[in-house]
Design a protein around this motif. Structure first.
Motif, PDB file in Angstrom:
ATOM      1  N   ALA A   1      -1.978   1.379   0.358  1.00  0.00           N
ATOM      2  CA  ALA A   1      -1.675   2.621  -0.344  1.00  0.00           C
ATOM      3  C   ALA A   1      -1.527   3.790   0.621  1.00  0.00           C
ATOM      4  CB  ALA A   1      -2.766   2.918  -1.370  1.00  0.00           C
ATOM      5  N   SER A   2      -2.384   3.829   1.650  1.00  0.00           N
ATOM      6  CA  SER A   2      -2.305   4.935   2.604  1.00  0.00           C
ATOM      7  C   SER A   2      -1.028   4.860   3.435  1.00  0.00           C
ATOM      8  CB  SER A   2      -3.538   4.943   3.518  1.00  0.00           C
ATOM      9  OG  SER A   2      -3.532   3.845   4.405  1.00  0.00           O
ATOM     10  N   VAL A   3      -0.630   3.649   3.824  1.00  0.00           N
ATOM     11  CA  VAL A   3       0.605   3.480   4.592  1.00  0.00           C
ATOM     12  C   VAL A   3       1.809   3.873   3.745  1.00  0.00           C
ATOM     13  CG1 VAL A   3       2.131   1.773   5.664  1.00  0.00           C
ATOM     14  CG2 VAL A   3      -0.326   1.727   6.132  1.00  0.00           C
ATOM     15  N   ALA A   4       1.848   3.426   2.489  1.00  0.00           N
ATOM     16  CA  ALA A   4       2.974   3.746   1.610  1.00  0.00           C
ATOM     17  C   ALA A   4       3.072   5.250   1.368  1.00  0.00           C
ATOM     18  CB  ALA A   4       2.833   3.001   0.285  1.00  0.00           C
ATOM     19  N   ALA A   5       1.931   5.903   1.168  1.00  0.00           N
ATOM     20  CA  ALA A   5       1.933   7.345   0.918  1.00  0.00           C
ATOM     21  C   ALA A   5       2.422   8.113   2.140  1.00  0.00           C
ATOM     22  CB  ALA A   5       0.533   7.809   0.523  1.00  0.00           C
TER      23      ALA A   5
END
Length: 244
Positions: free
Chosen positions: A106-110
């Motif tokens: 989720a952090s990478v995608a955001a």
């Protein structure tokens, strides 16, 4: 791991009740240090505003909220934290493989959605206030603290996380189990001239650097010092002597 400046490897814990107190400390430290940890005490009082103020001052922020919930909830929290521009955040390794994996994804995608650099996502293994008796008899985890820390560290690495938060006492074992590039963030750091307070498994800054720590988190020895800037400089000098 890239060659970071010494000052980037030391985070000051802004464990204050009010934003004005925290910002006064940042002003006192000036350019001596520009990396800060914002934990529950301050974040729950101020919300994201404190992060905005620190970023406006050109500071890096480690958001220390120790996410621990079902995977979907933690993924949402990691996404939100990433959108706030933090450089590092943490989750509890006790939440399990799927939870940690979803947080990192989720952090990478955001970050990719905005073209930003993804923050480091690290896992809490065992708190530095936890000794073996507490872990065995109260938390219900058998064996030694080191064995529990290594099990969690290997799980975090398998989940794709960048590193772990751990006591410096487990550093050599973590490096052996997970490699030298797996990021180690070490709280419970106390210079010889500072009180231990409620920390039980502590190291001096020099000892932590000798053991291979990537980043140190230090609060009261700096923030409660009569001269915080001088205390920070003394700690940086101690760290630098080990690396020179």
């Amino acid at each position: 791991m890239r060659n970071e400046r010494l000052t980037e490897r030391l985070y000051v814990a802004l464990d204050f009740d009010f934003m004005d107190e925290a910002l006064r400390m940042v002003d006192q430290l000036g350019d001596t240090l520009r990396s800060y940890k914002v934990g529950m005490q301050l974040f729950y009082k101020t919300g994201p505003v404190i992060l905005e103020r620190l970023h406006a001052e050109g500071c890096k922020v480690f958001l220390d909220l120790k996410f621990h919930d079902i995977p979907n909830t933690v993924a949402g929290a990691a996404k939100s934290a990433t959108s706030l521009g933090v450089s590092m955040m943490n989750v509890h390794a006790a939440g399990g493989m799927e939870m940690m994996k979803r947080a990192k994804e989720a952090s990478v995608a955001a970050a990719q959605a905005t073209g930003a650099e993804p923050p480091l996502v690290i896992a809490v293994t065992q708190l530095t206030s936890t000794d073996q008796q507490t872990m065995n008899n109260q938390i219900g985890i058998p064996g030694t603290v080191e064995a529990a820390v290594i099990r969690y560290a290997k799980l975090a690495q398998a989940a794709g996380l960048d590193g772990v938060v751990a006591s410096g006492h487990e550093l050599p074992a973590i490096r052996e189990a997970c490699g030298e590039e797996f990021v180690t963030v070490i709280p419970g750091i106390r210079p010889k001239w500072a009180e231990a307070n409620d920390q039980k498994r502590i190291l001096t800054p020099a000892d932590a650097m000798r053991a291979g720590a990537h980043r140190l988190v230090i609060g009261r020895p700096i923030t409660h010092a009569a001269d915080p800037r001088d205390a920070a400089r003394r700690i940086l000098e101690e760290m630098g002597e080990v690396l020179s």
